[in-house]
Scaffold this active site. Sequence first.
Site, mmCIF file in Angstrom:
data_model
loop_
_atom_site.group_PDB
_atom_site.id
_atom_site.type_symbol
_atom_site.label_atom_id
_atom_site.label_comp_id
_atom_site.label_asym_id
_atom_site.label_seq_id
_atom_site.Cartn_x
_atom_site.Cartn_y
_atom_site.Cartn_z
ATOM 1 N N SER A 55 -68.150 41.303 85.251
ATOM 2 C CA SER A 55 -69.521 41.287 85.460
ATOM 3 C C SER A 55 -70.039 42.447 86.567
ATOM 4 O O SER A 55 -70.842 43.134 86.420
ATOM 5 C CB SER A 55 -70.070 39.991 85.889
ATOM 6 O OG SER A 55 -69.389 39.481 86.957
ATOM 7 N N TRP A 56 -69.191 42.421 87.738
ATOM 8 C CA TRP A 56 -69.692 43.133 88.785
ATOM 9 C C TRP A 56 -68.865 44.609 88.641
ATOM 10 O O TRP A 56 -69.825 45.394 88.868
ATOM 11 C CB TRP A 56 -68.878 42.654 90.244
ATOM 12 C CG TRP A 56 -69.472 43.260 91.584
ATOM 13 C CD1 TRP A 56 -68.713 43.844 92.491
ATOM 14 C CD2 TRP A 56 -70.972 43.591 91.580
ATOM 15 N NE1 TRP A 56 -69.562 44.304 93.442
ATOM 16 C CE2 TRP A 56 -70.874 44.190 93.098
ATOM 17 C CE3 TRP A 56 -72.061 43.695 91.012
ATOM 18 C CZ2 TRP A 56 -71.958 44.639 93.753
ATOM 19 C CZ3 TRP A 56 -73.289 43.950 91.688
ATOM 20 C CH2 TRP A 56 -73.097 44.586 93.116
ATOM 21 N N LYS B 43 -63.053 41.275 96.276
ATOM 22 C CA LYS B 43 -63.090 40.556 97.249
ATOM 23 C C LYS B 43 -62.141 39.296 97.360
ATOM 24 O O LYS B 43 -62.318 38.228 96.764
ATOM 25 C CB LYS B 43 -64.517 39.727 97.242
ATOM 26 C CG LYS B 43 -65.972 40.795 97.549
ATOM 27 C CD LYS B 43 -67.235 40.143 97.101
ATOM 28 C CE LYS B 43 -68.133 41.218 97.196
ATOM 29 N NZ LYS B 43 -69.602 40.699 97.229
ATOM 30 N N GLY C 246 -71.408 43.098 99.928
ATOM 31 C CA GLY C 246 -72.807 42.254 100.333
ATOM 32 C C GLY C 246 -73.314 41.429 99.446
ATOM 33 O O GLY C 246 -72.682 41.024 98.446
ATOM 34 N N SER D 60 -74.612 40.387 96.470
ATOM 35 C CA SER D 60 -74.882 41.002 95.183
ATOM 36 C C SER D 60 -74.262 40.182 93.965
ATOM 37 O O SER D 60 -73.217 40.660 93.380
ATOM 38 C CB SER D 60 -74.344 42.369 95.428
ATOM 39 O OG SER D 60 -72.869 42.349 95.844
ATOM 40 N N LYS E 52 -65.616 34.475 102.593
ATOM 41 C CA LYS E 52 -66.873 33.525 102.028
ATOM 42 C C LYS E 52 -66.611 32.864 100.776
ATOM 43 O O LYS E 52 -67.358 31.938 100.461
ATOM 44 C CB LYS E 52 -68.162 34.718 102.064
ATOM 45 C CG LYS E 52 -67.855 35.987 100.966
ATOM 46 C CD LYS E 52 -68.211 35.648 99.460
ATOM 47 C CE LYS E 52 -68.051 36.907 98.820
ATOM 48 N NZ LYS E 52 -68.384 36.775 97.491
ATOM 49 N N ASN F 271 -67.448 30.907 92.467
ATOM 50 C CA ASN F 271 -66.804 30.148 93.651
ATOM 51 C C ASN F 271 -67.589 28.868 93.784
ATOM 52 O O ASN F 271 -66.949 27.556 93.740
ATOM 53 C CB ASN F 271 -66.531 30.962 94.706
ATOM 54 C CG ASN F 271 -65.547 32.157 94.590
ATOM 55 O OD1 ASN F 271 -64.463 31.532 94.620
ATOM 56 N ND2 ASN F 271 -65.912 33.039 94.343
ATOM 57 N N GLU G 191 -61.961 34.029 92.839
ATOM 58 C CA GLU G 191 -61.239 34.551 93.778
ATOM 59 C C GLU G 191 -61.005 33.700 95.064
ATOM 60 O O GLU G 191 -59.912 33.642 95.663
ATOM 61 C CB GLU G 191 -61.913 35.590 94.193
ATOM 62 C CG GLU G 191 -62.080 36.907 93.204
ATOM 63 C CD GLU G 191 -60.894 37.880 93.321
ATOM 64 O OE1 GLU G 191 -59.723 37.352 94.193
ATOM 65 O OE2 GLU G 191 -60.940 38.973 92.807
#
Length: 338
Positions: free
Chosen positions: A12-13, A110, A141, A143, A196, A261, A286
């Site tokens: 997706s990213w 990430k 960031g 996103s 995060k 997540n 992740e």
Amino acid sequence: MTEKIAVLGAGSWGSMLANILAQNGNDVRLWSYKPSQVEELNTQHTNSKYLKNFTFSDSLVAYSDMKAALAGVDDVLFVVPAQVTRSVAKQVNPLLSELGIKPNLIHASKGIEEKTYKRMSEVLSEEIAPENRHSISVISGPSQAEDVARGDITLVTVASENLQDAEHIQSLFMNDTFRVYTNDDIIGVEIGAALKNIIALGAGALVGLGYGDNAKASLITRGLAEISRLGTSFGANPLTFIGLSGVGDLIVTATSSDSRNWRAGNQLGKGQSLPEIVENMGMVIEGVATTRAAYELAKQRGVEMPITSAIYHVLYDNADIKESIAKLMQRQGRSELS
């Protein structure tokens, strides 16, 4: 100026970043190891497994041949899962040498590598020879790809040791809805981006258990304290953690149902087992691997991370979530700023 850019990873990213670059007028080659995904992107301009009801730019071309995707590029953007970044980089290095190119390397992955505890820029620097790369940068960031697909205003940061390199990458991505800032703190940006996801697992679990806004806000705040604590132990700038790649990314990942997540934690809170969640998700979570890496790294460095430790024991030792929360709450009182 139009540049030739290879984007490695069509999740997706990765596909959304490739689309931004293509819409900005660049010659973008999106690589995927799945021939069926490549065919769908090239014939239907969709990526239905990862982004529903979104049509990609006609100028975006997908490749299953990595060498063809890399041929003549100025920049290579890695957007593959953190735990496979090294193996992909191993494939890329000899191809860059064979093609005789020295591109800018960027990553948007990430996570922290298990066992080595390496950040992704460290992995890239180890696997791609200096003579085959010009620079290494990271973009991160708040996103969510789904929001970017909807045209939501999105702000991120790009970090590089050389500010000119960061400004170059910044110029490739900037448009009316996607704004990019620069930073020279690669360590802080990568630590914030990776950790995060751990806190997002915990936040999702709280919601799954029925806790409210007070609990979520408290977890996010104290989670940020843990992220900052580990990051600054490596020399990161504390201010990075109150920026886009720190608190910004933490807020969106720990509160959005689009976050895999958060969804994984939510299912955990509702009583599903980790193997069931991983199987049903269909995409890489992740935070699961990063929790182990961060837990072991914190122990190694003597950094106190009670929330991360509790989540680790829930994921890997089958600790009861409610009992783990009770233990966190019953710890000895302390100063907030200590």
